[in-house]
Design an enzyme around this catalytic site. Structure first.
Site, mmCIF file in Angstrom:
data_model
loop_
_atom_site.group_PDB
_atom_site.id
_atom_site.type_symbol
_atom_site.label_atom_id
_atom_site.label_comp_id
_atom_site.label_asym_id
_atom_site.label_seq_id
_atom_site.Cartn_x
_atom_site.Cartn_y
_atom_site.Cartn_z
ATOM 1 N N GLU A 1 0.748 -1.070 -0.091
ATOM 2 C CA GLU A 1 0.038 0.070 -0.057
ATOM 3 C C GLU A 1 0.986 1.193 -0.063
ATOM 4 O O GLU A 1 0.848 2.136 0.911
ATOM 5 C CB GLU A 1 -0.938 -0.049 1.381
ATOM 6 C CG GLU A 1 -1.982 -0.877 1.207
ATOM 7 C CD GLU A 1 -3.193 -0.747 1.843
ATOM 8 O OE1 GLU A 1 -2.893 -0.329 3.062
ATOM 9 O OE2 GLU A 1 -4.327 -1.449 1.947
ATOM 10 N N GLU B 1 -6.601 -7.690 -0.320
ATOM 11 C CA GLU B 1 -7.178 -7.931 0.849
ATOM 12 C C GLU B 1 -8.574 -7.765 0.944
ATOM 13 O O GLU B 1 -9.078 -6.574 0.704
ATOM 14 C CB GLU B 1 -6.445 -6.673 1.777
ATOM 15 C CG GLU B 1 -4.883 -7.024 1.844
ATOM 16 C CD GLU B 1 -4.194 -5.805 2.852
ATOM 17 O OE1 GLU B 1 -4.988 -5.050 3.553
ATOM 18 O OE2 GLU B 1 -2.903 -5.758 2.628
HETATM 19 C C1 GAL Z 1 -4.562 -2.502 4.918
HETATM 20 C C2 GAL Z 1 -2.740 -2.984 4.929
HETATM 21 C C3 GAL Z 1 -3.058 -4.261 6.099
HETATM 22 C C4 GAL Z 1 -3.596 -3.950 7.308
HETATM 23 C C5 GAL Z 1 -5.217 -3.845 6.567
HETATM 24 C C6 GAL Z 1 -5.886 -3.555 8.124
HETATM 25 O O1 GAL Z 1 -4.447 -1.145 4.691
HETATM 26 O O2 GAL Z 1 -2.770 -3.191 3.782
HETATM 27 O O3 GAL Z 1 -1.555 -4.297 6.420
HETATM 28 O O4 GAL Z 1 -3.106 -2.799 7.878
HETATM 29 O O5 GAL Z 1 -5.058 -2.644 6.122
HETATM 30 O O6 GAL Z 1 -7.698 -3.257 7.890
#
Ligand code: GAL
Length: 649
Positions: A142, A313
């Site tokens: 990110e 994710e």
């Molecule tokens: C994303 C990030 C992850 C984790 C996640 C939590 O932005 O890539 O490492 O922090 O959020 O929701």
């Protein structure tokens, strides 16, 4: 289409790994992402590598039949590295160093850090790049998260000067392009130009825009260096990066050009809670997310690479970072999964396998609770995995509607909004939501993308329009909708040559000598199709040329809606209902079938499959002639999804 998960072997006893891997496979998961924050475990001291644990973790995961997405660990430089060279750290707009203690503590402009990032990338890629289970790489994690694109460290300022020299050539050109005659800002040496912070009042807008461009290019430079190493040492593997939600600080389209595919991180509830939605919307959608939120990002990132995008994710339960963090409604994890596939995704990967019982994200749900039991989302993942197995293969096709979205224009409106609520991303999102509520599929495209073949092209927030885009629009036979401010600015954030709409005057004969922004609650009335309507927030005061038809005028006589052939110009901003109605009428002129979808219901086609996605908490009934339901039926349950195969589609 397959499922994945984000896993942190370094967080768990090694004795759990094999069980975890088996449990992933049993859940229907095929792919696992690892390693993005593991630098200090891989290299606990300078030059001392501890590969043994990662070797074993990879073997255990591979032995279970999981495909591995390995990450470069550059989002978390270890403390020893920072201590050895604190110049790696970024400096905020307040002039303070942004220190160690969380993550993303580096400056993209630090050559010292770039060298270190390349070194560790090379080490990891040399060790695992040819491993048969490693199918893909994620660079870093990110870019820009926690507001880290812009840094004002000495090295950033230094590199900015070099960037300016490369872009403008000489100072005469820069002074002319920026308009430094104003307030005596002319420079005679590049060394005199600083980063745009610390001035008494706002810094020069052209300087700020160039600093945004520069900072975006610095992200690209950093990423490109890693891509080159990965391609050299790990041939045949895909390289991607996980982009964020509602994030415009660097040019993602340019980044995607260096990747094999784009991926993004989908957190619909956090995204609703932390962004501009009003209280009523936040209440209405608190357990589902806004019906257009995830879809918007799917369509945005799908358009950036030839290969299908991934969701790297996917939120599986409550997150920890919203102002409030509710549980998703029953069914939403499955719905979000299907929605991503409906919009063309190849992979949906959940964050994270198991909730961590420690550290910053201990309140963030996983598919398992910290005591190794399935959490609520796990059952829905199982369900989605079983359903996936029954669906025929399909590819997303080009939509009939193109929504043009441009990062530079976002920066331009950030820098000079001229009205406190002017936000290019939000304006684009609202236009997208209106089109989606009409049942239309939408491609979100860049200003340099090929526009041929679209029936409807919408420019919701493009103050900066290049001659190339103007050429493409002139050549297009689509219905074209220009929102206020289109083409109003030059590339250096001056007023467009010949007055707004600048290069778009080749499409529609207008002159816009004045604009006004309106406080919330101020409205301007006009009549259209026999009814009174209200505009709000912004008005372009337009003078129409001879070939232009004024379709509606405000009560004070100024044009509200204008048209020249297939080109429509809207002189003000409208509320959601009117925006939908107006876009619906232009879509009809473009020959597109529209429908008024009930609140919360969305449709999306992928090849010959039609997905009906119900964000609402009531049953939605729909009839699809000539279709066979493969999942569910025409009665789509609350927070449910049905999938039909359309014959002859
Ligand atoms: C994303 C990030 C992850 C984790 C996640 C939590 O932005 O890539 O490492 O922090 O959020 O929701």
């Amino acid at each position: 289409m397959q499922l994945g998960v984000c896993y942190y072997p370094e967080h768990w006893p090694e004795a759990w790994w094999a069980d975890d891997a088996r449990a992933m496979r049993a859940m229907g998961i095929r792919q696992v992402r690892i390693g993005e924050f593991a630098w200090s475990r891989i290299e606990p001291a300078p030059g001392h590598f501890d590969w043994a644990w990662l070797d074993r973790a990879i073997e255990v995961l591979a032995a279970a039949g999981l495909q591995i997405v390995l990450c470069t660990p550059t989002a978390t430089p270890p403390k020893w590295l920072i201590d050895s060279d604190p110049s790696i750290l970024a400096v905020g707009a307040d002039g303070r160093v942004r220190g160690f203690g969380s993550r993303r503590h580096y400056d993209f402009s630090s050559d010292a850090y770039l060298a270190q990032a390349c070194r560790i990338t090379r080490e990891v890629a040399a060790r695992y790049g040819q491993h048969p289970a490693v199918i893909a790489w994620q660079t870093d994690n990110e870019y820009g998260c926690h507001d880290t694109v812009l840094s004002y460290a000495a090295q950033a300022q230094q590199r900015f000067r070099g960037w300016l020299q490369a872009r403008h050539g000489d100072l005469d050109a820069l002074n002319a392009a920026w308009g430094t005659a104003f307030w005596s800002q002319g420079c005679t040496r590049f060394e005199q130009i600083d980063a745009p912070i610390g001035s008494v009042t706002e810094a020069h807008p052209a300087q700020r825009l160039d600093y945004r461009r520069f900072a975006s290019d610095e992200v690209l430079r950093f990423n490109r260096a890693q891509c080159q190493i990965l391609r050299e040492l790990s041939p045949g593997r895909l390289v991607t990066h996980n982009a964020m939600l509602f994030f415009t600080e660097f040019d993602h389209r340019a980044l995607a050009a260096d990747l094999d595919l784009m991926s993004w991180d989908s957190y619909p509830l956090g995204g609703l809670e932390n962004f501009w939605f009003d209280d009523a919307e936040k209440h209405r959608w608190q357990r589902s997310g806004h019906p257009d939120f995830a879809a918007f990002h799917h369509d945005l990132y799908r358009g950036m690479s030839a290969r299908p995008f991934w969701v790297m994710e996917q939120q599986p339960g409550p997150v920890n970072w919203g102002a409030w963090n509710p549980s998703p409604a029953a069914g939403m994890v499955r719905l979000w999964t299907w929605e991503a596939f409906a919009h063309g995704a190849d992979v949906v990967s959940y964050f994270r396998w198991r909730q961590a019982p420690f550290a910053q994200e201990q309140m963030h749900a996983g598919l398992q609770t910290p005591d190794r039991q399935d959490d609520v989302g796990a059952a829905e993942v199982r369900c989605a995995a079983q359903e996936l197995a029954h669906l025929p293969a399909s590819r997303s096709r080009r939509a009939a509607v193109a929504l043009v979205f441009d990062y530079t224009s976002c920066w331009a409106l950030d820098i000079q909004p001229q009205g406190a609520d002017e936000n290019a991303l939000r304006i684009t999102f609202d236009a997208y939501a209106a089109l989606r509520a009409l049942g239309l599929d939408v491609d979100i495209v860049g200003p340099d993308d090929d526009l041929s073949g679209y029936a409807l092209i919408v420019l919701p927030a493009l103050p900066i329009v290049s001659d190339g885009l103007a050429d493409a629009l002139v050549a297009s036979s689509a219905q074209i909708v220009l929102y206020p401010r289109a083409g109003s600015k030059s590339p250096h954030l001056g007023i467009a040559e010949g007055l707004p709409p600048g290069p778009l005057r080749r499409l529609i004969d207008l002159r816009i000598p004045r604009v006004e922004s309106l406080r919330p609650g101020t409205t301007l009335a006009f009549h259209w199709h026999g009814r009174q309507h209200l505009a709000q927030r912004w008005r372009d005061c337009v003078q129409a040329g001879a070939g232009v038809t004024v379709q509606a005028r405000f009560d004070d006589g100024q044009p509200a809606l204008l048209r020249q052939g297939s080109v429509h110009y809207w002189a003000a901003r409208f509320d959601a209902a009117l925006e939908r109605e107006l876009l619906g009428s232009v879509a009809q002129a473009a020959g597109l079938a529209t429908t008024q979808l009930p609140e919360g219901l969305r449709l999306r086609r992928r090849g010959d499959l039609l997905f009906a996605i119900n964000y609402s908490d009531t049953v939605q009934v729909l009839s699809v002639p000539q279709a066979r339901w493969l999942i569910g039926s025409g009665r789509v349950p609350p927070h449910g999804v049905s999938v039909a195969q359309r014959r002859g589609a």
